[in-house]
Scaffold this active site. Structure first.
Site, PDB file in Angstrom:
ATOM      1  N   ARG A 240      -4.070  40.499 -20.182  1.00 14.95           N
ATOM      2  CA  ARG A 240      -3.376  39.950 -21.358  1.00 14.95           C
ATOM      3  C   ARG A 240      -3.612  38.447 -21.525  1.00 14.95           C
ATOM      4  NH1 ARG A 240       2.614  41.240 -23.938  1.00 14.95           N
ATOM      5  NH2 ARG A 240       2.327  39.779 -25.653  1.00 14.95           N
ATOM      6  N   HIS A 251      -2.045  24.490 -27.089  1.00 15.18           N
ATOM      7  CA  HIS A 251      -0.641  24.145 -26.846  1.00 15.18           C
ATOM      8  C   HIS A 251      -0.496  22.654 -26.527  1.00 15.18           C
ATOM      9  CE1 HIS A 251       0.696  28.559 -25.856  1.00 15.18           C
ATOM     10  NE2 HIS A 251       0.672  28.305 -27.149  1.00 15.18           N
TER      11      HIS A 251
HETATM   12  P1  NAD Z   1       5.755  30.027 -39.122  1.00 21.10           P
HETATM   13  O1  NAD Z   1       6.646  31.049 -38.592  1.00 21.10           O
HETATM   14  O2  NAD Z   1       6.176  28.613 -39.011  1.00 21.10           O
HETATM   15  O3  NAD Z   1       5.425  30.364 -40.640  1.00 21.10           O
HETATM   16  C1  NAD Z   1       4.581  29.522 -41.363  1.00 21.10           C
HETATM   17  C2  NAD Z   1       5.224  29.014 -42.656  1.00 21.10           C
HETATM   18  O4  NAD Z   1       5.138  30.017 -43.638  1.00 21.10           O
HETATM   19  C3  NAD Z   1       6.694  28.664 -42.533  1.00 21.10           C
HETATM   20  O5  NAD Z   1       6.973  27.567 -43.345  1.00 21.10           O
HETATM   21  C4  NAD Z   1       7.373  29.920 -43.098  1.00 21.10           C
HETATM   22  O6  NAD Z   1       8.666  29.667 -43.578  1.00 21.10           O
HETATM   23  C5  NAD Z   1       6.435  30.291 -44.193  1.00 21.10           C
HETATM   24  N1  NAD Z   1       6.401  31.686 -44.579  1.00 21.10           N
HETATM   25  C6  NAD Z   1       6.529  32.769 -43.800  1.00 21.10           C
HETATM   26  N2  NAD Z   1       6.269  33.888 -44.498  1.00 21.10           N
HETATM   27  C7  NAD Z   1       6.005  33.497 -45.758  1.00 21.10           C
HETATM   28  C8  NAD Z   1       5.644  34.184 -46.929  1.00 21.10           C
HETATM   29  N3  NAD Z   1       5.438  35.496 -46.943  1.00 21.10           N
HETATM   30  N4  NAD Z   1       5.471  33.480 -48.081  1.00 21.10           N
HETATM   31  C9  NAD Z   1       5.610  32.128 -48.063  1.00 21.10           C
HETATM   32  N5  NAD Z   1       5.908  31.417 -46.973  1.00 21.10           N
HETATM   33  C10 NAD Z   1       6.096  32.100 -45.833  1.00 21.10           C
HETATM   34  O7  NAD Z   1       4.312  30.098 -38.422  1.00 21.10           O
HETATM   35  P2  NAD Z   1       3.417  31.322 -37.933  1.00 21.10           P
HETATM   36  O8  NAD Z   1       2.039  30.830 -38.017  1.00 21.10           O
HETATM   37  O9  NAD Z   1       3.794  32.583 -38.568  1.00 21.10           O
HETATM   38  O10 NAD Z   1       3.818  31.458 -36.396  1.00 21.10           O
HETATM   39  C11 NAD Z   1       3.558  30.425 -35.454  1.00 21.10           C
HETATM   40  C12 NAD Z   1       4.430  30.639 -34.253  1.00 21.10           C
HETATM   41  O11 NAD Z   1       4.115  31.892 -33.646  1.00 21.10           O
HETATM   42  C13 NAD Z   1       4.247  29.583 -33.195  1.00 21.10           C
HETATM   43  O12 NAD Z   1       5.502  29.142 -32.749  1.00 21.10           O
HETATM   44  C14 NAD Z   1       3.527  30.310 -32.080  1.00 21.10           C
HETATM   45  O13 NAD Z   1       3.811  29.782 -30.817  1.00 21.10           O
HETATM   46  C15 NAD Z   1       4.041  31.701 -32.241  1.00 21.10           C
HETATM   47  N6  NAD Z   1       3.173  32.746 -31.694  1.00 21.10           N
HETATM   48  C16 NAD Z   1       3.735  33.673 -30.899  1.00 21.10           C
HETATM   49  C17 NAD Z   1       2.976  34.711 -30.401  1.00 21.10           C
HETATM   50  C18 NAD Z   1       3.619  35.782 -29.576  1.00 21.10           C
HETATM   51  O14 NAD Z   1       2.897  36.606 -29.013  1.00 21.10           O
HETATM   52  N7  NAD Z   1       4.928  35.851 -29.517  1.00 21.10           N
HETATM   53  C19 NAD Z   1       1.619  34.793 -30.710  1.00 21.10           C
HETATM   54  C20 NAD Z   1       1.069  33.811 -31.542  1.00 21.10           C
HETATM   55  C21 NAD Z   1       1.862  32.792 -32.036  1.00 21.10           C
HETATM   56  N1  GLY Z   2      -0.399  35.707 -28.151  1.00 12.28           N
HETATM   57  C1  GLY Z   2      -0.585  35.974 -26.761  1.00 12.28           C
HETATM   58  C2  GLY Z   2       0.037  37.228 -26.279  1.00 12.28           C
HETATM   59  O1  GLY Z   2       0.736  37.911 -26.982  1.00 12.28           O
HETATM   60  O2  GLY Z   2      -0.125  37.560 -25.145  1.00 12.28           O
END
Ligand code: NAD
Ligand code: GLY
Length: 362
Positions: A240, A251
């Protein structure tokens, strides 16, 4: 609607991908333990989609409460997490109440962590509305908040009951956010799926112009890759970690310049180019392949080098990476396009060189 599965034995769950599925609350009823949900969203997504999503659930007799967070990576923190707990307690939510994350990866990660912690664990449903969340963060059960010293440092594994991804919600997503999602899509091609990388080379413009068939294909192929990796190694004991290509550098970029300045996907793109440079120095990725990677990110409108942080600062921030073992940095590197490894063979001088070649101070 396409249905994919994350195969985790008794905890297996479907990913439902389709146009208009947000309006089909009845799809979620079989996954609820009681007819009560709390939907967490943010101040941007709420006005766009909350009523549309909640209405069919209410009509089906589900008690729905709403928790609206401020929007932004800088709010993926303790005070915001605590505000979710405050609302759950005030709303008399129970261990069987389902917490629903309606939004991008920030809402998904913080809501998932709240679900993992509240009363030692409550059911979670992910309803991702960004491309990045639909191809990556809503699947696989990683949840977290950020610490000022490091991204996603406080968190838990907590798998959802179901993921409901409505591709129509992407029509309101700003272009910059769409491109950020493409970075994580390219990642799957690079780490384990050469045909998908080649498909992206041929279809990147269709994807960026939001061609529905191209979006659907990219989302399903990404989720299939992610589901396979998660099924094989749910808790990141091995394979993974490959999903973190570019993330050690990425990061560091996000933390170093302040959460929310660069989008996560932008930092991953620049970080992946640093990882690709390092792979090239090790003699794994030839210059033609390096050029192909760079061209694809470039065509996707993503950065191919990082911001102007001092190299020492990059190195300091990277020490907080979750792959660090016995104090040693480990990287996800590319043997070739479509094949990746987790390794500590890169020397400190090579790491420095990769950062130097791929950051703004050259
Ligand atoms: P985000 O959640 O900040 O969303 C991006 C922007 O788009 C925000 O302003 C949001 O309000 C807006 N938005 C969301 N949906 C919308 C829509 N349909 N229409 C208009 N605006 C919309 O960013 P993201 O890129 O979705 O996520 C980034 C986060 O995800 C980071 O914190 C990252 O660390 C995390 N992440 C987690 C994993 C995991 O496996 N858990 C994997 C990759 C990234
Ligand atoms: N985005 C990395 C994981 O889900 O493992």
């Amino acid at each position: 609607m396409e249905t994919l599965t994350v195969a985790l034995g008794a905890r297996s769950y479907p990913i439902l991908v389709g146009r208009g599925v947000l309006d089909r609350g009845e799809l979620l009823l079989p996954f609820l333990r009681q007819l009560k949900v709390a939907i967490v969203t943010n101040a941007t997504v709420g006005p766009l989609y909350l009523d549309r999503f909640a209405e069919p659930l209410r009509r089906a007799g589900v008690s729905v409460s709403e928790i609206v967070l401020p929007d932004g990576e800088q709010f993926k923190n303790w005070p915001t997490l605590n505000s979710i707990f405050d609302a759950l307690l005030a709303g008399r939510c129970e261990r069987s109440t389902t917490l629903v994350a309606l939004g991008g990866g920030v809402v998904g990660d913080i809501t998932g962590f709240a679900a993992a912690c509240f009363q030692r664990g409550m059911p979670l449903i992910q309803v991702p509305t960004t491309l990045l969340a639909q191809v990556d963060s809503s699947v696989g059960g990683k949840t977290a908040i950020n610490h000022p010293l490091g991204k996603n440092m406080i968190g838990a594994f907590h798998q959802p009951q179901v993921v409901l991804a409505d591709t129509e919600t992407l029509s309101t997503l700003p272009d910059r956010e769409l491109r950020a999602g493409v970075a994580e899509i390219i990642k799957y091609g690079l780490i384990r799926d050469l045909p998908f990388f080649e498909w992206l080379e041929a279809n990147i413009e269709r994807l960026l112009s939001r061609d529905p068939a191209a979006l659907s294909e990219a989302i399903c192929r990404s989720c299939r890759n992610k589901a396979e990796v998660v099924a094989a190694d749910e808790h990141e004991r091995g394979e993974r970690a490959l999903l973190n290509l570019g993330h050690t550098f990425g990061h560091a970029i996000e933390t170093g310049i302040g959460y929310g300045e660069w989008l996560h996907g932008e930092a991953v793109a620049a970080g992946t180019m640093m990882a690709a440079e390092l792979s090239s120095q090790l003699g794994w990725l030839d210059s033609r392949a390096l050029g192909r990677v760079e061209r694809l990110f470039h065509r996707a409108g993503l950065p191919v080098s990082g911001p102007n942080l001092a190299i020492e600062r990059y190195l300091e921030l990277m020490q907080n990476d979750k792959k660090v073992q016995d104090g040693n940095l480990r990287f996800v590197l590319l043997k070739r396009i479509g094949q990746s490894v987790v390794t500590d063979v890169a020397s400190p001088a090579q790491v420095r060189k990769a950062i130097e070649l791929r950051s703004a101070h050259v």
